[in-house]
Design an enzyme around this catalytic site. Structure first.
Site, PDB file in Angstrom:
ATOM      1  N   LYS A 136      29.572   6.111  -0.252  1.00 16.39           N
ATOM      2  CA  LYS A 136      29.611   6.038   1.240  1.00 16.39           C
ATOM      3  C   LYS A 136      30.853   5.832   1.424  1.00 16.39           C
ATOM      4  CE  LYS A 136      30.567   2.355   2.076  1.00 16.39           C
ATOM      5  NZ  LYS A 136      31.910   1.302   1.654  1.00 16.39           N
ATOM      6  N   TYR A 221      27.224  -0.164   6.552  1.00 21.15           N
ATOM      7  CA  TYR A 221      25.995  -1.253   5.973  1.00 21.15           C
ATOM      8  C   TYR A 221      25.140  -1.702   6.996  1.00 21.15           C
ATOM      9  CZ  TYR A 221      28.254  -1.303   1.306  1.00 21.15           C
ATOM     10  OH  TYR A 221      28.932  -0.832   0.101  1.00 21.15           O
TER      11      TYR A 221
HETATM   12  P1  NAD Z   1      40.384   2.984  -4.878  1.00 15.63           P
HETATM   13  O1  NAD Z   1      41.431   3.307  -4.119  1.00 15.63           O
HETATM   14  O2  NAD Z   1      40.291   1.625  -5.911  1.00 15.63           O
HETATM   15  O3  NAD Z   1      39.781   4.353  -5.690  1.00 15.63           O
HETATM   16  C1  NAD Z   1      40.466   5.557  -5.290  1.00 15.63           C
HETATM   17  C2  NAD Z   1      40.496   6.541  -6.353  1.00 15.63           C
HETATM   18  O4  NAD Z   1      40.543   7.819  -5.961  1.00 15.63           O
HETATM   19  C3  NAD Z   1      41.631   6.143  -7.250  1.00 15.63           C
HETATM   20  O5  NAD Z   1      41.592   6.307  -8.400  1.00 15.63           O
HETATM   21  C4  NAD Z   1      42.642   7.045  -6.688  1.00 15.63           C
HETATM   22  O6  NAD Z   1      43.719   7.374  -7.789  1.00 15.63           O
HETATM   23  C5  NAD Z   1      41.893   8.361  -6.440  1.00 15.63           C
HETATM   24  N1  NAD Z   1      42.418   9.293  -5.677  1.00 15.63           N
HETATM   25  C6  NAD Z   1      42.449  10.554  -5.580  1.00 15.63           C
HETATM   26  N2  NAD Z   1      42.889  11.158  -4.565  1.00 15.63           N
HETATM   27  C7  NAD Z   1      43.590  10.255  -3.932  1.00 15.63           C
HETATM   28  C8  NAD Z   1      44.334  10.303  -2.572  1.00 15.63           C
HETATM   29  N3  NAD Z   1      44.691  11.593  -2.041  1.00 15.63           N
HETATM   30  N4  NAD Z   1      44.700   9.200  -2.203  1.00 15.63           N
HETATM   31  C9  NAD Z   1      44.403   8.011  -2.604  1.00 15.63           C
HETATM   32  N5  NAD Z   1      43.438   7.817  -3.707  1.00 15.63           N
HETATM   33  C10 NAD Z   1      43.231   9.060  -4.483  1.00 15.63           C
HETATM   34  O7  NAD Z   1      39.228   2.954  -3.780  1.00 15.63           O
HETATM   35  P2  NAD Z   1      37.673   2.384  -4.287  1.00 15.63           P
HETATM   36  O8  NAD Z   1      37.468   1.060  -3.694  1.00 15.63           O
HETATM   37  O9  NAD Z   1      37.117   2.613  -5.502  1.00 15.63           O
HETATM   38  O10 NAD Z   1      36.764   3.158  -3.204  1.00 15.63           O
HETATM   39  C11 NAD Z   1      36.461   4.737  -3.406  1.00 15.63           C
HETATM   40  C12 NAD Z   1      35.346   5.111  -2.587  1.00 15.63           C
HETATM   41  O11 NAD Z   1      33.961   4.217  -2.909  1.00 15.63           O
HETATM   42  C13 NAD Z   1      35.286   4.972  -1.078  1.00 15.63           C
HETATM   43  O12 NAD Z   1      34.493   5.956  -0.530  1.00 15.63           O
HETATM   44  C14 NAD Z   1      34.730   3.720  -0.975  1.00 15.63           C
HETATM   45  O13 NAD Z   1      33.948   3.639   0.452  1.00 15.63           O
HETATM   46  C15 NAD Z   1      33.362   3.728  -2.010  1.00 15.63           C
HETATM   47  N6  NAD Z   1      33.059   2.363  -2.333  1.00 15.63           N
HETATM   48  C16 NAD Z   1      32.035   1.969  -2.435  1.00 15.63           C
HETATM   49  C17 NAD Z   1      31.619   0.499  -2.663  1.00 15.63           C
HETATM   50  C18 NAD Z   1      29.946   0.472  -2.766  1.00 15.63           C
HETATM   51  O14 NAD Z   1      29.615  -0.803  -2.913  1.00 15.63           O
HETATM   52  N7  NAD Z   1      29.098   1.469  -2.550  1.00 15.63           N
HETATM   53  C19 NAD Z   1      32.463  -0.323  -2.976  1.00 15.63           C
HETATM   54  C20 NAD Z   1      33.749   0.182  -2.903  1.00 15.63           C
HETATM   55  C21 NAD Z   1      34.067   1.391  -2.647  1.00 15.63           C
END
Ligand code: NAD
Length: 370
Positions: A136, A221
């Site tokens: 999401k 949320y």
């Molecule tokens: P994060 O920054 O920790 O991870 C993002 C990943 O994407 C990294 O591994 C990064 O290397 C990669 N990536 C690929 N292309 C990229 C680019 N151009 N720029 C930046 N990063 C790039 O982020 P996250 O917290 O893991 O969030 C990722 C997704 O998950 C988001 O959509 C966020 O809303 C969602 N999320 C959902 C929940 C939930 O509870 N459902 C919780 C956290 C995050």
């Protein structure tokens, strides 16, 4: 006379294995029987912090298995292969992952990258003929969301979104009680969602990657919760934005938005989404005959709930483990969840978020027909 114990001591292990065990298994309670049904084999695309949480949680899944990884960073792929026992043949990078099409050992790809990347990546997964799971928000607006739904339909694959709260036991119990009319006619919902965000350089504060600010990340949320807690779709929306730090929260990146919904029944909702306030994680549902509260409501847990009749005593679960097992049921066995987790469900949230941004920008009350 041969006793039951004598008999069991005399027969060989192989006999036990071939003739007795199936009958013993039949006698075991369902929960202790080993799972023998189909397993959803999942590759995760984007190996960041939430992906790691999902991968760790999947180690306890029964019906879903982490079997593949997609990343732009070779060192992460090597680390994931070792940590999660992923074969090298199931690993791809962002240039090569369309080849997952020819990999019969992967059923679904779970996209866990910055919000604005989900659209293109999910469409590529669909074109590779694999079930697509998006984190999401599914997209950064409803138009892109619709394109993703259309692409998956055209490819004949299913599209699911990581709405982990849709399987959370306290949440589901309140939905059950609301449907059983325990709270009478629903009059009001309040959703408070927010935290103080840190590092100003992170992608969540970059419009091109996040598609917005707090609304996209955490306010969603409250949007989604307003819908599943009341059981209605909003018919009008108003919204107001406040920004105390325009350097950190640039144009197109909202810091705090308050928004209100009206529902066809006459119930209303008042919600807050913020990247600059801590301890906002509370849902409150009010009805003519009772109320329900979830606090915390959407964090990783433990979720706590109470109603006018007292504390809820539902099991504490790891959201991501439960979600992935439920996704396996949906994708492999056609199971219908209590609250949908498909692309159409996500488009409704995105239409509402589009309307919240429009309302905040124009000051207008926006009518919706979802
Ligand atoms: P994060 O920054 O920790 O991870 C993002 C990943 O994407 C990294 O591994 C990064 O290397 C990669 N990536 C690929 N292309 C990229 C680019 N151009 N720029 C930046 N990063 C790039 O982020 P996250 O917290 O893991 O969030 C990722 C997704 O998950 C988001 O959509 C966020 O809303 C969602 N999320 C959902 C929940 C939930 O509870 N459902 C919780 C956290 C995050």
């Amino acid at each position: 006379m041969q006793t039951r114990r004598d008999f069991l001591q005399k027969i060989t292990g192989s006999v036990i294995a071939t003739s007795l065990l199936p009958r013993m298994a039949q006698a075991l309670p369902l929960t202790t029987r080993p799972y023998e049904g189909p397993v959803l084999r999942v590759a995760i695309l984007g190996l960041g912090s939430y992906a790691t949480r999902v991968a760790d949680a999947m180690q306890s899944c029964t019906k879903a298995k982490l079997v593949g990884a997609i990343s732009g960073t070779p060192a992460k792929l090597t680390a994931w292969q070792a940590k999660y026992n992923i074969p090298a043949k199931n690993c791809y990078n962002y240039e090569t992952f369309d080849q997952v099409k020819d990999n019969p050992d992967i059923d679904a790809v779970y996209v866990i990258t910055p919000n604005a990347l989900h659209h293109d990546q999910i469409i590529r997964v669909a074109k590779a003929g694999k079930h697509a799971i998006s984190e999401k928000p599914m997209a950064v607006n409803a138009k892109e969301g619709q394109e993703m739904v259309d692409a998956c339909k055209q490819a004949g694959v299913k599209l699911l979104v990581g709405y982990r709260m849709h399987f959370e036991p306290h949440t589901l119990e309140i939905i059950r009680q609301r449907k059983a009319n325990q709270y009478g006619k629903i009059t009001f919902f309040q959703g408070l969602c927010g935290f103080r965000i840190g590092d100003p350089a992170q992608w969540r504060l970059n419009h091109a990657l996040a598609g917005g600010g707090s609304m996209m990340d955490i306010g969603i949320y409250a949007v989604n919760g307003a819908r599943y807690m009341t059981g209605e779709e909003p018919s009008w929306i108003t919204a107001q934005e406040t920004k105390t730090d325009p350097v950190k929260f640039k144009e197109g990146v909202d810091e705090t938005i308050q928004f209100q919904f009206g529902f066809p029944s006459g119930a209303t909702a008042s919600c807050l989404s913020s990247y600059n306030m801590n301890f906002l994680d509370r849902f409150f549902l009010d009805g003519t005959d009772g109320y329900a509260e979830l606090w915390p409501s959407t964090g990783y847990g433990p979720i706590k709930g109470r109603t006018n009749k007292g504390e809820l005593d539902q099991p504490i679960v790891v959201h991501q483990t439960l979600q992935m097992d439920e996704f396996a049921d949906i994708l492999l066995e056609g199971h219908q969840p209590v609250v949908p987790v498909d692309g159409e469900e996500a488009i409704k949230d995105l239409k509402i978020i589009d309307a919240i941004y429009l309302a905040a920008r124009t000051g207008q009350k926006i009518a919706l027909n979802l």
